[in-house]
Design a protein around this motif. Sequence first.
Motif, mmCIF file in Angstrom:
data_model
loop_
_atom_site.group_PDB
_atom_site.id
_atom_site.type_symbol
_atom_site.label_atom_id
_atom_site.label_comp_id
_atom_site.label_asym_id
_atom_site.label_seq_id
_atom_site.Cartn_x
_atom_site.Cartn_y
_atom_site.Cartn_z
ATOM 1 N N UNK A 156 -24.349 -9.671 -30.632
ATOM 2 C CA UNK A 156 -22.979 -9.300 -30.291
ATOM 3 C C UNK A 156 -22.910 -8.274 -29.161
ATOM 4 N N UNK A 157 -24.015 -8.089 -28.448
ATOM 5 C CA UNK A 157 -24.079 -7.102 -27.366
ATOM 6 C C UNK A 157 -23.209 -7.502 -26.180
ATOM 7 N N UNK A 158 -22.814 -6.475 -25.439
ATOM 8 C CA UNK A 158 -22.059 -6.650 -24.199
ATOM 9 C C UNK A 158 -22.770 -5.902 -23.088
ATOM 10 N N UNK A 159 -22.662 -6.427 -21.878
ATOM 11 C CA UNK A 159 -23.084 -5.683 -20.702
ATOM 12 C C UNK A 159 -21.812 -5.146 -20.071
ATOM 13 N N UNK A 160 -21.680 -3.821 -20.002
ATOM 14 C CA UNK A 160 -20.466 -3.265 -19.409
ATOM 15 C C UNK A 160 -20.164 -3.895 -18.050
ATOM 16 N N UNK A 161 -18.919 -4.224 -17.848
ATOM 17 C CA UNK A 161 -18.400 -4.817 -16.613
ATOM 18 C C UNK A 161 -18.769 -6.299 -16.439
#
Length: 188
Positions: A156-161
Amino acid sequence: MTETPNPHIVDTDTLTGEMHPIRRSVLAVGSNLGDRLANLQGAVNSLADTPEVWVTAVSPVYETRPVDAPDDSRDFLNAVVLIDTTLSARTLLDRALAIEDAFGRERSEPGAPRTLDVDLIVVGDRRANDEDLVLPHPKAHERAFVLAPWHDIEPDADIPDHGPVAKLLEQTGREGVTVREDLSLDLQ
């Protein structure tokens, strides 16, 4: 990702009384020279031995085709390491470079084969755009050799932007990236 200190851990600098936030950080490790697996394990061990760094997860090992490298380059072994740290992004970068140097990393041309590569992908929600430090990593969102192992340990990780790792991996695809179930890295 947050820069708010963990409410259950008090980490006060005894000299200044300054609180240091605990940041979830993601590092990608890779090697295509020498004993590739031993190099990756050495990076994990070195990170675990670093004061103010707590290794929380290590991905499966992937074998990947070199990207932006000379045609005769050997395949890489790659993995992703999740850490919690109170170190600044700059100090963490210095540690990553020192670990690379300890494993004989030679910096010549971009894409050249290497004994060890330790890249900061994200450090909390920090943004940086310096000559030697860009956060989030400027190419991580388009590199399956970062996205696939990261997705394995933090789906469920995100990479900012850039958005969710799962969606970025779907867009990038898994071509040239193969999990090596016969290899693994130990968490100390």
